[in-house]
Each structure stands twice: as structure tokens, then as C-alpha cells.
Design an enzyme around this catalytic site. Structure first.
Site, PDB file in Angstrom:
ATOM      1  N   GLU A 295     -72.330 -24.265 -31.317  1.00 56.54           N
ATOM      2  CA  GLU A 295     -73.096 -25.316 -31.982  1.00 56.54           C
ATOM      3  C   GLU A 295     -74.290 -24.761 -32.759  1.00 56.54           C
ATOM      4  OE1 GLU A 295     -75.061 -24.781 -27.988  1.00 56.54           O
ATOM      5  OE2 GLU A 295     -73.014 -24.716 -28.803  1.00 56.54           O
TER       6      GLU A 295
ATOM      7  N   CYS B 171     -72.141 -22.361 -22.444  1.00 55.10           N
ATOM      8  CA  CYS B 171     -73.201 -21.632 -21.750  1.00 55.10           C
ATOM      9  C   CYS B 171     -73.523 -22.313 -20.412  1.00 55.10           C
ATOM     10  CB  CYS B 171     -74.435 -21.482 -22.638  1.00 55.10           C
ATOM     11  SG  CYS B 171     -75.580 -20.207 -22.036  1.00 55.10           S
TER      12      CYS B 171
ATOM     13  N   HIS C 164     -72.661 -20.155 -27.721  1.00 46.80           N
ATOM     14  CA  HIS C 164     -73.132 -21.409 -28.316  1.00 46.80           C
ATOM     15  C   HIS C 164     -72.567 -21.604 -29.727  1.00 46.80           C
ATOM     16  CE1 HIS C 164     -76.530 -22.342 -25.478  1.00 46.80           C
ATOM     17  NE2 HIS C 164     -76.430 -21.054 -25.238  1.00 46.80           N
TER      18      HIS C 164
END
Length: 207
Positions: A183, A82, A181
Site C-alpha cells: 500500500e 506486516c 507494505h
């Protein structure tokens, strides 16, 4: 894994903790990086999601911009998610005039491309080189890639909706970037792919 390999996560601003956790899940030694001496101690780096203009400002204040540019240009495996994708771009559209990216990937990225009013959404993304089916990708005020240079491989595009076909994952040699994202999803495949990139780069250097 390459013995002693350490992956840093840039910890100036953004979701540093989530990336550290994802790397720990893969049994990787991971450390936050805020200062040039900490950057010197890592073999690879993750630039997290967050706010790219704030990240750019803090990098200048902490004396990190030029050390990061040198390490990235010098071949350090680096992954940006991002805001991290924006910071790895050669050209930023809709950025601030004083925003200074680290560069490295020959691409033009449009900041907040999916619209400022969209806080978060999930979309399906197929990623070349990574098995296991489409990602359920989380986009938060995300960029997309408008165009890439000849040395950049497009790894992923949005598969449906108004943004179908937009580029959201790329790789250029030792550099990887996604507009989404991973994560935040618990899906470790992108991080595993990056760890493998870093491992291969370390073996090449050692060889």
C-alpha cells in the site's frame, strides 16, 4: 466485479488510509471497520500494517477479537500486511505474552524479524501467481515466516541480502499475508490479487 462487494479495512491502528486509497484505485467499495456491526457489513477484510501488540489490545477493547476470529475461520477473504500478517498467524515468536492474534493461517511468524533497529528498507520479492516481475517491497520492522503448515502456499521470498530465502508472502485458501507494505508503493498488484480472491469467494458463495 461481484455486484455490491464491500471490502473493509480494519481501522483500529495502522496505515488504514493507504489501504483504503489502494482499493479505491481499483474501483472497489472500501470502508474502515472499527466495530462488530461494521465488520458484519463487509464481504472481505484487509488488516493493515502498524503495531501488532497495539492492534491486539485495541481489538480486545473494541470487542472485535472474537467476531474477527469467527469471520476469518468462517471463510471471509482476509489480507494482512506486516502487522496484519502477524495477526493472522497461528503462532507468534517474539510477541508479547498478552498478544492475542486472530489466527487463520497455519504459520509461525517472527515479529520484528529483520531487526528493531531497521526502520525501513526495500527489497526485491518475486510473488507466485502475480505477473509483472519482482516487487520493490517496503519492509518496516517487518516479520518473516519461520515455518508453514501443509495447507499454506509460500508465494514469495526475499531474493537477496542477509535475509535471502526468508518467506514474506503466503496464502492459505481465503487468507493472504505479506510481510511488506504494498500500500506504500503505488504498486496495486497485491491488492488486485486480493480483490480477485474476494470476488471468487463471493461467486462461490452465490453459486
Amino acid at each position: 466485479m461481484t455486484a455490491g462487494m464491500i471490502i473493509g479495512v480494519l481501522a483500529l491502528q495502522g496505515d488504514t488510509r493507504e489501504h483504503l486509497h489502494a482499493l479505491a484505485e481499483l474501483d472497489v467499495i472500501a470502508r474502515p471497520v472499527r466495530r462488530p456491526d461494521e465488520l458484519d457489513s463487509v464481504d472481505a477484510l484487509v488488516i493493515p500494517g502498524g503495531e501488532s501488540t497495539a492492534m491486539s489490545k485495541l481489538a480486545l477493547e473494541f470487542g472485535m477479537t472474537e467476531p474477527l476470529r469467527k469471520r476469518i475461520a468462517g471463510g471471509m477473504p482476509t489480507y494482512g500486511s506486516c502487522a496484519g500478517m502477524i495477526m493472522l498467524a497461528g503462532t507468534i515468536l517474539d510477541g508479547r505474552a498478552d498478544q492475542v492474534p486472530f489466527g487463520g493461517i497455519d504459520m509461525t511468524v517472527r515479529r520484528n524479524a529483520f531487526g528493531r533497529q531497521v526502520d525501513s528498507f526495500e527489497g526485491s520479492v518475486d510473488i507466485s501467481d502475480i505477473d509483472g516481475g519482482p516487487f520493490s517491497a517496503v519492509f518496516i520492522r517487518a516479520p518473516w515466516v519461520e515455518e508453514v503448515g501443509p495447507d499454506v502456499r509460500v508465494l514469495g521470498r526475499v531474493t537477496a541480502g542477509p535475509a535471502a530465502g526468508r518467506i514474506v508472502a503466503v496464502r492459505q485458501q481465503h487468507l493472504l499475508a505479506t510481510a511488506f507494505h504494498p500500500e506504500l508503493t503505488g504498486d496495486l498488484r497485491v491488492h488486485r490479487y486480493f480483490v480477485e480472491m474476494a470476488r471468487e469467494a463471493g461467486q462461490t458463495t452465490e453459486g
